[in-house]
Each structure stands twice: as C-alpha cells, then as structure tokens.
Design an enzyme around this catalytic site. Structure first.
Site, PDB file in Angstrom:
ATOM      1  N   SER A   1      12.366   6.300   7.677  1.00 34.74           N
ATOM      2  CA  SER A   1      12.056   6.025   9.078  1.00 34.74           C
ATOM      3  C   SER A   1      12.486   4.602   9.411  1.00 34.74           C
ATOM      4  O   SER A   1      12.113   3.652   8.725  1.00 34.74           O
ATOM      5  CB  SER A   1      10.546   6.189   9.299  1.00 34.74           C
ATOM      6  OG  SER A   1      10.203   5.840  10.624  1.00 34.74           O
TER       7      SER A   1
ATOM      8  N   CYS B   1       3.676   8.548   0.970  1.00 34.25           N
ATOM      9  CA  CYS B   1       4.189   7.629   1.989  1.00 34.25           C
ATOM     10  C   CYS B   1       4.247   6.257   1.341  1.00 34.25           C
ATOM     11  O   CYS B   1       3.221   5.711   0.939  1.00 34.25           O
ATOM     12  CB  CYS B   1       3.239   7.642   3.183  1.00 34.25           C
ATOM     13  SG  CYS B   1       3.690   6.469   4.464  1.00 34.25           S
TER      14      CYS B   1
ATOM     15  N   CYS C   1       6.441  -5.098  15.733  1.00 35.88           N
ATOM     16  CA  CYS C   1       6.025  -4.097  16.734  1.00 35.88           C
ATOM     17  C   CYS C   1       4.549  -4.327  17.057  1.00 35.88           C
ATOM     18  O   CYS C   1       3.719  -4.469  16.145  1.00 35.88           O
ATOM     19  CB  CYS C   1       6.256  -2.685  16.213  1.00 35.88           C
ATOM     20  SG  CYS C   1       7.986  -2.413  15.749  1.00 35.88           S
TER      21      CYS C   1
ATOM     22  N   CYS D   1       1.552  -2.092  15.640  1.00 31.27           N
ATOM     23  CA  CYS D   1       1.583  -1.736  14.213  1.00 31.27           C
ATOM     24  C   CYS D   1       0.880  -2.811  13.382  1.00 31.27           C
ATOM     25  O   CYS D   1       1.211  -3.998  13.489  1.00 31.27           O
ATOM     26  CB  CYS D   1       3.034  -1.587  13.758  1.00 31.27           C
ATOM     27  SG  CYS D   1       3.232  -1.477  11.964  1.00 31.27           S
TER      28      CYS D   1
ATOM     29  N   ASN E   1      -2.768   5.182  16.360  1.00 34.81           N
ATOM     30  CA  ASN E   1      -3.875   4.837  15.467  1.00 34.81           C
ATOM     31  C   ASN E   1      -4.339   3.434  15.815  1.00 34.81           C
ATOM     32  O   ASN E   1      -3.509   2.539  15.958  1.00 34.81           O
ATOM     33  CB  ASN E   1      -3.411   4.866  14.007  1.00 34.81           C
ATOM     34  CG  ASN E   1      -3.097   6.268  13.539  1.00 34.81           C
ATOM     35  OD1 ASN E   1      -3.776   7.217  13.899  1.00 34.81           O
ATOM     36  ND2 ASN E   1      -2.043   6.408  12.760  1.00 34.81           N
TER      37      ASN E   1
ATOM     38  N   CYS F   1      -0.606   6.200  10.252  1.00 38.99           N
ATOM     39  CA  CYS F   1       0.640   5.499  10.544  1.00 38.99           C
ATOM     40  C   CYS F   1       0.346   4.133  11.119  1.00 38.99           C
ATOM     41  O   CYS F   1      -0.452   3.985  12.018  1.00 38.99           O
ATOM     42  CB  CYS F   1       1.434   6.252  11.603  1.00 38.99           C
ATOM     43  SG  CYS F   1       2.041   7.801  11.045  1.00 38.99           S
TER      44      CYS F   1
ATOM     45  N   SER G   1      12.107   5.481  15.094  1.00 37.96           N
ATOM     46  CA  SER G   1      10.890   5.195  15.864  1.00 37.96           C
ATOM     47  C   SER G   1      11.292   4.754  17.263  1.00 37.96           C
ATOM     48  O   SER G   1      11.772   3.647  17.453  1.00 37.96           O
ATOM     49  CB  SER G   1      10.096   4.094  15.159  1.00 37.96           C
ATOM     50  OG  SER G   1       9.694   4.562  13.894  1.00 37.96           O
ATOM     51  N   LEU G   2      11.095   5.644  18.208  1.00 35.77           N
ATOM     52  CA  LEU G   2      11.581   5.381  19.569  1.00 35.77           C
ATOM     53  C   LEU G   2      10.470   4.759  20.438  1.00 35.77           C
ATOM     54  O   LEU G   2      10.611   3.676  20.967  1.00 35.77           O
ATOM     55  CB  LEU G   2      12.100   6.698  20.161  1.00 35.77           C
ATOM     56  CG  LEU G   2      13.088   6.603  21.310  1.00 35.77           C
ATOM     57  CD1 LEU G   2      14.309   5.774  20.948  1.00 35.77           C
ATOM     58  CD2 LEU G   2      13.520   8.017  21.735  1.00 35.77           C
ATOM     59  N   HIS G   3       9.409   5.474  20.634  1.00 34.33           N
ATOM     60  CA  HIS G   3       8.193   5.001  21.319  1.00 34.33           C
ATOM     61  C   HIS G   3       8.314   4.719  22.809  1.00 34.33           C
ATOM     62  O   HIS G   3       7.305   4.623  23.507  1.00 34.33           O
ATOM     63  CB  HIS G   3       7.589   3.763  20.646  1.00 34.33           C
ATOM     64  CG  HIS G   3       7.315   3.946  19.195  1.00 34.33           C
ATOM     65  ND1 HIS G   3       6.546   4.973  18.708  1.00 34.33           N
ATOM     66  CD2 HIS G   3       7.715   3.238  18.118  1.00 34.33           C
ATOM     67  CE1 HIS G   3       6.485   4.885  17.386  1.00 34.33           C
ATOM     68  NE2 HIS G   3       7.188   3.850  17.008  1.00 34.33           N
TER      69      HIS G   3
ATOM     70  N   GLY H   1       6.776  -1.927   6.099  1.00 34.23           N
ATOM     71  CA  GLY H   1       8.139  -2.434   6.052  1.00 34.23           C
ATOM     72  C   GLY H   1       9.168  -1.613   6.787  1.00 34.23           C
ATOM     73  O   GLY H   1       8.954  -0.449   7.114  1.00 34.23           O
TER      74      GLY H   1
ATOM     75  N   GLU I   1       0.831  -1.190   0.000  1.00 31.52           N
ATOM     76  CA  GLU I   1       0.000   0.000   0.000  1.00 31.52           C
ATOM     77  C   GLU I   1       0.871   1.247   0.000  1.00 31.52           C
ATOM     78  O   GLU I   1       1.959   1.246   0.550  1.00 31.52           O
ATOM     79  CB  GLU I   1      -0.902   0.002   1.240  1.00 31.52           C
ATOM     80  CG  GLU I   1      -1.939  -1.083   1.154  1.00 31.52           C
ATOM     81  CD  GLU I   1      -2.766  -1.203   2.422  1.00 31.52           C
ATOM     82  OE1 GLU I   1      -3.919  -1.621   2.307  1.00 31.52           O
ATOM     83  OE2 GLU I   1      -2.264  -0.884   3.509  1.00 31.52           O
TER      84      GLU I   1
ATOM     85  N   CYS J   1       6.104  -6.762   7.231  1.00 27.65           N
ATOM     86  CA  CYS J   1       7.291  -6.381   8.002  1.00 27.65           C
ATOM     87  C   CYS J   1       7.561  -7.459   9.037  1.00 27.65           C
ATOM     88  O   CYS J   1       6.628  -8.001   9.629  1.00 27.65           O
ATOM     89  CB  CYS J   1       7.085  -5.032   8.700  1.00 27.65           C
ATOM     90  SG  CYS J   1       8.541  -4.475   9.630  1.00 27.65           S
TER      91      CYS J   1
HETATM   92  N1  SAH Z   1       9.380   0.460   9.856  1.00 30.09           N
HETATM   93  C1  SAH Z   1       9.681   1.830   9.933  1.00 30.09           C
HETATM   94  C2  SAH Z   1       8.853   2.677   8.994  1.00 30.09           C
HETATM   95  C3  SAH Z   1       7.402   2.346   8.830  1.00 30.09           C
HETATM   96  S1  SAH Z   1       6.359   2.623  10.193  1.00 30.09           S
HETATM   97  C4  SAH Z   1       9.543   2.318  11.360  1.00 30.09           C
HETATM   98  O1  SAH Z   1       9.011   1.589  12.183  1.00 30.09           O
HETATM   99  O2  SAH Z   1      10.011   3.414  11.642  1.00 30.09           O
HETATM  100  C5  SAH Z   1       6.093   4.371  10.201  1.00 30.09           C
HETATM  101  C6  SAH Z   1       5.831   4.951  11.581  1.00 30.09           C
HETATM  102  O3  SAH Z   1       4.504   4.629  12.049  1.00 30.09           O
HETATM  103  C7  SAH Z   1       6.777   4.431  12.643  1.00 30.09           C
HETATM  104  O4  SAH Z   1       7.216   5.497  13.450  1.00 30.09           O
HETATM  105  C8  SAH Z   1       5.886   3.505  13.420  1.00 30.09           C
HETATM  106  O5  SAH Z   1       6.371   3.247  14.698  1.00 30.09           O
HETATM  107  C9  SAH Z   1       4.588   4.244  13.395  1.00 30.09           C
HETATM  108  N2  SAH Z   1       3.430   3.429  13.764  1.00 30.09           N
HETATM  109  C10 SAH Z   1       3.262   2.103  13.586  1.00 30.09           C
HETATM  110  N3  SAH Z   1       2.050   1.717  14.037  1.00 30.09           N
HETATM  111  C11 SAH Z   1       1.433   2.826  14.519  1.00 30.09           C
HETATM  112  C12 SAH Z   1       0.160   3.057  15.111  1.00 30.09           C
HETATM  113  N4  SAH Z   1      -0.720   2.080  15.266  1.00 30.09           N
HETATM  114  N5  SAH Z   1      -0.136   4.319  15.488  1.00 30.09           N
HETATM  115  C13 SAH Z   1       0.759   5.330  15.284  1.00 30.09           C
HETATM  116  N6  SAH Z   1       1.964   5.163  14.729  1.00 30.09           N
HETATM  117  C14 SAH Z   1       2.321   3.925  14.347  1.00 30.09           C
HETATM  118 FE1  SF4 Z   2       7.696  -2.806  10.964  1.00 25.51          FE
HETATM  119 FE2  SF4 Z   2       7.811  -0.176  11.454  1.00 25.51          FE
HETATM  120 FE3  SF4 Z   2       5.548  -1.564  11.843  1.00 25.51          FE
HETATM  121 FE4  SF4 Z   2       7.600  -1.925  13.479  1.00 25.51          FE
HETATM  122  S1  SF4 Z   2       6.432  -0.035  13.206  1.00 25.51           S
HETATM  123  S2  SF4 Z   2       6.341  -3.555  12.578  1.00 25.51           S
HETATM  124  S3  SF4 Z   2       9.297  -1.744  12.083  1.00 25.51           S
HETATM  125  S4  SF4 Z   2       6.544  -1.222   9.900  1.00 25.51           S
END
Ligand code: SAH
Ligand code: SF4
Length: 353
Positions: free
Chosen positions: A201, A110, A121, A124, A300, A343, A224-226, A169, A97, A117
C-alpha cells in the site's frame, strides 16, 4: 582504537551474499543452502536449531552474525481475540509494530516497512509521530517469520495466508529494502510465499509506482487516495502537493496497462470531510473505467486528529453513488480497534512495554 565490526544480520543477506560469507569462511558451498533453508523453511530462531551444522560453525555464526533482531516487547489481543498486535524493539531502540488478523479462512499479517513515517498524513497515528528510520529487508521479513513460527506445522506450511505492507511506514519511501523483502518472502527455495498474496500500500509516490510497474512481479498494489480533489487531498495527505491527482491517476492507469493487475484504492471515511456526495461523485469520475476496487474504511480514531468515522447512513449514501457509477467497492471490517491496531493506529509511543 579500531571500531568494532558490526555483526552481520543473517536475515539481511540474500542468498548470494550468504554464499559469499560462507565461501570467505572456507565452508563448502552446500552450507549456504542448508542455512537458507533453516532460516526460511525451518524458520529457525536460534543457531542451536541448525543441528546439521558442525558445532564449530554454529559457534562462529553465533559470534559473527545475528539471528533475529526483533525482540517482542509487548503483545495485545483484541477482545474478540481475532487480532494480535506485537510491539518489537530493534537493537537501536527503534520500535515497530506488526499485526496478525484472523478471518474465517485467512490469516493476514500486516507488517511495517519503516519505524514511523515521514509522510505526515493528518489522520494517521504513524504519520503524527514522524519518521524514525527505514527498516532493512531482514527486519521487514522477520516480522512475517515471527508470526509464521507460531504454527505447529510451521516448517511445512505457513499459517499466514496474506501479507500486507500496511503497518507503519510508506513502503515506497524505502523502496529497495521493501522489494528485497518481497523477493526474500517469495523465494521458492526459501519462504515460498506467493506474490499474489502480498499487497503493498502506497500513499501515492509516483516514482515508486512507476518503478513497481516495471518489476514484473505479481504483488498487488493499493493506493491510499482518501480524497478526489486536490485541495482536500493535500490537507489529508500532504504528499499530494508533490504528486497531485493529475500525476497520480495517470501513473496508476499506466501501471494497470503495463501489468494488467487490478489496483485497490483505499479511502478512510471521515465524517463530513471526505464522505460527501460531491467527493463520491468526484471519486467515481476519477476512477471510472479503471481495473480497480475501492476499499472504504471508516476512520479509526487517533489522538492527534479530531475527525470522526462516518455514520452508517453517510457510508450507505457514499456507496450508492459508487454503485450507480459501477465502481466496485467494499466496506472493510474494522479490526482490533480496542487495541489500537486498526489501520493507521500503529504508533509505538502509545504502546506499553
Ligand atoms: N503508508 C502506506 C501504508 C501504511 S498505511 C499508505 O499510506 O498507504 C495503511 C492504510 O491505513 C493506508 O490506506 C492509510 O491511509 C490508512 N490509514 C491511516 N490512518 C488511518 C485511520 N486513522 N483510519 C483508517 N485508515 C487509516
Ligand atoms: Fe505514512 Fe501511510 Fe500513515 Fe500516511 S497513512 S502517514 S503514508 S503510514
């Protein structure tokens, strides 16, 4: 029986490879330039558009090469019509997508770097579905070209102002193809898209960040720290067990020292999980003094994760800790929630074909 030769995907070739292909066909050297400019400046979607080529060459190209492997299967627009998500099928039935987001003066594409992936996480949607396969450089670039073709002036100027590698990914788990895509998009005699308007990212793959620092390219880096403590981060982002904060943060500092470029830290705000004042203080301590910016994104919703987005009050409290510590931060607008294009919501399985 001899295995059938796979046709060459033109978008997977760099300029030298394209030149060699035409050379092996006995074509004059300028053909590669003509086709390259048709692909990346003219944004050609078919061989018929390459009218300056002799018909016989167009026929040979059609027989032995492929032009465009992404087939749009479904498209959704958000109710505010500012966000478009397109689901593409690839020849092997993998699906990816890509999303185009319109802001006042910007249009951000984007794009995905992998089908699925493997990083897992928890919050995600892409991570919840696992890895199908890596995308090739051409498949990554084609997502951008798809959106770029839509403007009536597309052969003069790209209607896309920013490209973010934040779709499905983990870019640094597919490092070489992603960098090849970046260089293809950046090529002045091709698509000519400014490196500074691209952002990669990463979930925090330390070897990838080190390699990226040495590329000598002006593409932006987001990490992506979180979470700001290892116990919490390992729960949200399992790869943290392999590359804990004690490895990640020094690597990011080194990247900044080497490139002098500002890094963005991404932080999905999850109610009562990582939006506490303790996490905010720990984050401030981790990044203090760094040339960085913190992007806060209210979580999200995804089907596989029970957490909720932080409330407005909790977001404000979190931000005030960052602000009093002098950490620059922004709250990112939530885009396209109603079409699952925010995201982390890209997940092919949920899309209707
Ligand atoms: N894999 C890479 C890039 C794709 S994800 C990464 O993780 O950085 C793009 C961004 O969306 C990342 O910062 C990821 O942590 C964030 N993300 C993933 N799931 C999300 C969600 N449910 N709500 C908000 N952000 C999210
Ligand atoms: Fe993959 Fe990024 Fe999603 Fe983590 S947040 S599962 S690294 S796409």
């Amino acid at each position: 029986m001899k295995a059938e030769k796979k046709p060459v995907a033109l978008h997977d070739l760099n300029f030298d490879e394209l030149s060699r292909l035409f050379q092996s066909w006995g074509e004059p050297a300028y053909r590669a330039k003509q086709v390259w400019s048709r692909l990346y400046q003219g944004l050609a979607a078919s061989f018929d558009e390459m009218s300056e080529l002799p018909k016989s060459l167009r026929q040979r190209l059609a027989q032995e090469t492929v032009l465009g492997r992404l087939t749009p299967r479904a498209e959704q627009r958000s109710s505010d019509r500012q966000t478009r998500k397109v689901l593409f099928a690839l020849p092997d039935d993998a699906q990816v997508e890509a999303v185009l987001m319109g802001y006042e003066r910007r249009r951000t594409a984007c794009i995905s770097t992998q089908a699925g992936c493997g990083m897992g996480c928890s919050f995600c949607a892409t991570g919840q579905s696992g890895l199908q396969r890596n995308l090739t450089a051409g498949e990554i670039v084609e997502q951008v070209l798809f959106f770029a073709r839509e403007s009536p002036i597309s052969n003069i100027q790209s209607p896309i102002s920013n490209i973010v590698f934040m779709g499905m990914g983990e870019p640094f788990a597919n490092y070489n193809q992603v960098m090849a895509a970046v260089r293809r998009l950046n090529d002045p005699s091709g698509f000519n898209f400014g490196a500074r308007r691209m952002t990669i990212s990463t979930v925090g793959l330390v070897p990838g960040i080190k390699k990226f620092a040495a590329e000598n390219i002006q593409v932006n880096l987001a990490v992506s720290l979180h979470a700001a403590t290892d116990d919490l981060r390992s729960k949200l982002v399992p790869i943290n067990k392999q590359y804990p904060l004690s490895a990640l943060l020094p690597t990011v500092r080194e990247y900044i020292a080497q490139t002098h470029r500002r890094v963005s830290f991404e932080w999905a705000l999850i109610e009562e999980i990582n939006d506490t004042l303790e996490q905010a203080r720990a984050l401030a301590a981790l990044v203090k003094g760094m040339l960085c910016h913190v992007n806060l994104i209210p979580l999200n919703p995804t089907s596989g994760y029970p957490g909720a987005a932080s409330t407005r009050e909790r977001i404000a409290a979190f931000r005030s800790v960052l602000e009093s510590a002098g950490i620059p931060n922004t709250l990112r607008l939530r885009r396209g929630i109603d079409i699952q294009a925010g995201c982390g919501q890209l997940r092919s399985q949920t899309s209707k074909v």
